[in-house]
Design a protein around this motif. Structure first.
Motif, PDB file in Angstrom:
ATOM      1  N   LEU A 102       0.953  -1.505  -0.006  1.00  0.00           N
ATOM      2  CA  LEU A 102      -0.411  -0.070   0.118  1.00  0.00           C
ATOM      3  C   LEU A 102       0.251   1.360   0.328  1.00  0.00           C
ATOM      4  O   LEU A 102       1.598   1.380   0.660  1.00  0.00           O
ATOM      5  CB  LEU A 102      -0.928  -0.179   1.165  1.00  0.00           C
ATOM      6  N   PRO A 103       0.218   2.625  -0.775  1.00  0.00           N
ATOM      7  CA  PRO A 103       1.647   3.440  -0.862  1.00  0.00           C
ATOM      8  C   PRO A 103       1.378   3.908   0.216  1.00  0.00           C
ATOM      9  O   PRO A 103       0.476   3.775   1.350  1.00  0.00           O
ATOM     10  CB  PRO A 103       0.630   4.101  -1.789  1.00  0.00           C
ATOM     11  N   GLN A 104       2.054   4.922   0.922  1.00  0.00           N
ATOM     12  CA  GLN A 104       2.316   5.485   2.258  1.00  0.00           C
ATOM     13  C   GLN A 104       1.680   6.695   1.712  1.00  0.00           C
ATOM     14  O   GLN A 104       2.206   8.232   1.268  1.00  0.00           O
ATOM     15  CB  GLN A 104       4.767   5.242   2.440  1.00  0.00           C
ATOM     16  N   ILE A 105       1.773   7.251   2.898  1.00  0.00           N
ATOM     17  CA  ILE A 105       0.783   8.307   3.220  1.00  0.00           C
ATOM     18  C   ILE A 105       1.315   9.666   4.235  1.00  0.00           C
ATOM     19  O   ILE A 105       1.638   8.854   5.474  1.00  0.00           O
ATOM     20  CB  ILE A 105      -0.884   8.032   3.645  1.00  0.00           C
ATOM     21  N   ARG A 106       2.197  10.416   3.875  1.00  0.00           N
ATOM     22  CA  ARG A 106       2.486  11.753   4.662  1.00  0.00           C
ATOM     23  C   ARG A 106       1.546  13.043   4.687  1.00  0.00           C
ATOM     24  O   ARG A 106       2.180  13.534   3.564  1.00  0.00           O
ATOM     25  CB  ARG A 106       4.456  11.427   4.268  1.00  0.00           C
ATOM     26  N   GLY A 107       1.856  13.284   5.984  1.00  0.00           N
ATOM     27  CA  GLY A 107       0.911  15.037   5.743  1.00  0.00           C
ATOM     28  C   GLY A 107      -0.363  14.214   5.045  1.00  0.00           C
ATOM     29  O   GLY A 107      -1.440  13.380   4.653  1.00  0.00           O
ATOM     30  N   GLY A 108      -1.399  15.061   5.959  1.00  0.00           N
ATOM     31  CA  GLY A 108      -3.029  15.242   5.981  1.00  0.00           C
ATOM     32  C   GLY A 108      -3.269  16.227   4.666  1.00  0.00           C
ATOM     33  O   GLY A 108      -3.092  16.595   3.731  1.00  0.00           O
ATOM     34  N   LEU A 109      -4.689  16.895   4.811  1.00  0.00           N
ATOM     35  CA  LEU A 109      -5.453  17.570   4.033  1.00  0.00           C
ATOM     36  C   LEU A 109      -5.228  18.809   4.033  1.00  0.00           C
ATOM     37  O   LEU A 109      -4.755  19.492   5.028  1.00  0.00           O
ATOM     38  CB  LEU A 109      -6.760  17.388   4.369  1.00  0.00           C
ATOM     39  N   ALA A 110      -4.091  19.848   3.280  1.00  0.00           N
ATOM     40  CA  ALA A 110      -4.593  21.212   3.286  1.00  0.00           C
ATOM     41  C   ALA A 110      -6.573  21.602   4.332  1.00  0.00           C
ATOM     42  O   ALA A 110      -6.698  20.906   3.998  1.00  0.00           O
ATOM     43  CB  ALA A 110      -4.353  21.660   2.659  1.00  0.00           C
ATOM     44  N   PRO A 111      -5.455  22.697   5.296  1.00  0.00           N
ATOM     45  CA  PRO A 111      -6.223  23.242   5.638  1.00  0.00           C
ATOM     46  C   PRO A 111      -7.712  23.739   4.756  1.00  0.00           C
ATOM     47  O   PRO A 111      -8.392  23.857   5.813  1.00  0.00           O
ATOM     48  CB  PRO A 111      -5.964  24.478   6.355  1.00  0.00           C
ATOM     49  N   VAL A 112      -7.302  23.947   3.956  1.00  0.00           N
ATOM     50  CA  VAL A 112      -8.751  24.537   3.198  1.00  0.00           C
ATOM     51  C   VAL A 112      -9.243  23.227   2.491  1.00  0.00           C
ATOM     52  O   VAL A 112     -10.480  23.588   2.490  1.00  0.00           O
ATOM     53  CB  VAL A 112      -8.089  25.936   2.382  1.00  0.00           C
TER      54      VAL A 112
ATOM     55  N   SER B 190     -13.837  13.172  -2.926  1.00  0.00           N
ATOM     56  CA  SER B 190     -14.170  13.968  -4.262  1.00  0.00           C
ATOM     57  C   SER B 190     -14.303  15.346  -4.343  1.00  0.00           C
ATOM     58  O   SER B 190     -13.994  15.785  -4.880  1.00  0.00           O
ATOM     59  CB  SER B 190     -15.925  13.818  -4.868  1.00  0.00           C
ATOM     60  N   LEU B 191     -14.801  15.778  -2.891  1.00  0.00           N
ATOM     61  CA  LEU B 191     -14.666  16.570  -2.343  1.00  0.00           C
ATOM     62  C   LEU B 191     -13.187  17.145  -2.116  1.00  0.00           C
ATOM     63  O   LEU B 191     -12.891  18.808  -2.318  1.00  0.00           O
ATOM     64  CB  LEU B 191     -15.868  17.072  -1.543  1.00  0.00           C
ATOM     65  N   ALA B 192     -12.210  16.651  -2.333  1.00  0.00           N
ATOM     66  CA  ALA B 192     -10.862  17.527  -1.767  1.00  0.00           C
ATOM     67  C   ALA B 192     -10.550  16.317  -3.051  1.00  0.00           C
ATOM     68  O   ALA B 192      -9.581  16.875  -3.185  1.00  0.00           O
ATOM     69  CB  ALA B 192     -10.913  15.590  -0.703  1.00  0.00           C
ATOM     70  N   GLY B 193     -10.982  15.980  -4.418  1.00  0.00           N
ATOM     71  CA  GLY B 193      -9.807  15.495  -5.052  1.00  0.00           C
ATOM     72  C   GLY B 193      -8.745  14.996  -4.772  1.00  0.00           C
ATOM     73  O   GLY B 193      -8.329  14.563  -5.594  1.00  0.00           O
ATOM     74  N   LEU B 194      -9.352  13.578  -3.857  1.00  0.00           N
ATOM     75  CA  LEU B 194      -8.441  12.536  -4.186  1.00  0.00           C
ATOM     76  C   LEU B 194      -9.645  11.134  -4.428  1.00  0.00           C
ATOM     77  O   LEU B 194      -9.911  10.811  -4.542  1.00  0.00           O
ATOM     78  CB  LEU B 194      -7.786  12.102  -2.567  1.00  0.00           C
ATOM     79  N   SER B 195      -8.369  10.076  -3.988  1.00  0.00           N
ATOM     80  CA  SER B 195      -9.241   8.953  -4.201  1.00  0.00           C
ATOM     81  C   SER B 195      -9.852   8.542  -3.034  1.00  0.00           C
ATOM     82  O   SER B 195      -8.692   9.431  -1.729  1.00  0.00           O
ATOM     83  CB  SER B 195      -8.082   7.838  -4.668  1.00  0.00           C
ATOM     84  N   GLU B 196     -10.245   6.988  -2.511  1.00  0.00           N
ATOM     85  CA  GLU B 196     -11.062   7.129  -1.387  1.00  0.00           C
ATOM     86  C   GLU B 196     -10.226   6.446  -0.372  1.00  0.00           C
ATOM     87  O   GLU B 196      -9.938   7.302   0.827  1.00  0.00           O
ATOM     88  CB  GLU B 196     -12.205   6.049  -1.700  1.00  0.00           C
ATOM     89  N   PHE B 197      -8.936   6.025  -1.262  1.00  0.00           N
ATOM     90  CA  PHE B 197      -8.127   5.355   0.138  1.00  0.00           C
ATOM     91  C   PHE B 197      -6.912   6.682   0.838  1.00  0.00           C
ATOM     92  O   PHE B 197      -6.806   6.384   1.671  1.00  0.00           O
ATOM     93  CB  PHE B 197      -7.512   4.408  -0.959  1.00  0.00           C
TER      94      PHE B 197
END
Length: 292
Positions: free
Chosen positions: A178-188, A212-219
């Motif tokens: 699985l891809p490594q996720i570093r960092g969270g969502l941008a504040p906006v 979809s609101l965040a422009g990201l995949s569900e994962f």
């Protein structure tokens, strides 16, 4: 769009009893069954089936080249890939839960998660195997939800995605980490998602809508959201529903059923159950305490 699943329809034509079923927004279907004294052959379905035995199953036999073999029991799982043939002789009580999905569901999940498109996805057949993560996802998430309850649709879709992701990483030829996720969502972006949740608590929110609101995949969204908030999206949404309900209980005389509906629960009883689980008291008791 409604998705037909051959394994589901085959069981309906036999002696199996369907206790519950739900089709998620993605088209993936869940079904809870029981059966006894039945012989079934599933022939060349166009979809995959992930099954977990939830009770009994000790006298469930699967036909192999060397004859009928059993190995069933609670928490044993089976994967029946598309276009496979499997014959079963159910000689005593069996309760089980199925997840049905297609190659299209798995491919979309692969492309969203790894940003790659494999030439093929070859799902392995597994019969009477054990896997703690599959058991956990079924028992702690899927089986503890009310499948027809709108407020539980987010956790159902999240758990189904995790099950399919686990199947992809453990029981296909891909075996991709699985891809490594570093960092969270941008504040906006986080602000946009949270505001959407707060403004749509009465609706059956889906993980795909929030991603979809965040422009990201569900994962990626689920993991980045957790990085930003410390909890999973379904936990955040349920917490928001309960907080809004508590505020209405303390500041209004709205009937409990109206509060339940405004907060995304389809019944006062389910609302009361969830509220007590998170606050330690029922909504009616909290309201009575306000009057003292």
């Amino acid at each position: 769009m409604h998705q037909e699943y051959q394994a589901f329809e085959t069981l309906k034509r036999h002696q199996a009893t369907l206790h519950n079923t739900v089709e998620l927004a993605s088209g993936v279907r869940l079904a809870a069954w029981s059966n006894k004294h039945d012989c079934i052959t599933q022939e060349n379905p166009s979809h995959h089936t992930l099954s977990l035995y939830t009770a009994d199953g000790y006298e469930s036999y699967h036909k192999t080249r060397s004859g009928w073999q059993n190995g069933g029991g609670p928490d044993r799982f089976c994967i029946m890939p598309k276009e496979s043939v499997s014959s079963w002789d159910i000689r005593d009580d069996l309760s089980f839960v199925h997840l049905y999905c297609t190659d299209a569901h798995l491919r979309q999940l692969v492309e969203q998660t790894w940003d790659r498109s494999p030439a093929a996805i070859n799902v392995e057949e597994c019969i009477f195997d054990e896997n703690p993560q599959i058991t956990l996802l079924y028992r702690q998430f899927l089986l503890r939800c009310q499948w027809q309850e709108p407020s539980d649709q987010l956790i159902l879709s999240s758990a189904a995605n995790m099950l399919m992701t686990h199947m992809l990483t453990r029981y296909t030829q891909l075996q991709w980490a699985l891809p490594q996720i570093r960092g969270g969502l941008a504040p906006v972006v986080l602000k946009r998602v949270v505001e959407f949740i707060q403004n749509h608590l009465a609706q059956p929110l889906q993980l795909a809508d929030l991603a979809s609101l965040a422009g990201l995949s569900e994962f990626h969204f689920a993991r980045m959201f957790r990085q930003s908030t410390g909890i999973a999206p379904h936990q955040f949404v349920m917490q928001a529903r309960i907080e809004h309900a508590e505020a209405l209980l303390r500041s209004s005389t709205m009937p409990l059923i109206d509060i339940a509906l405004e907060c995304g629960f389809s019944s006062a009883s389910h609302f009361s159950h969830r509220f007590k689980a998170m606050r330690g008291v029922t909504p009616s008791i909290l309201r009575q305490e306000q009057k003292i």
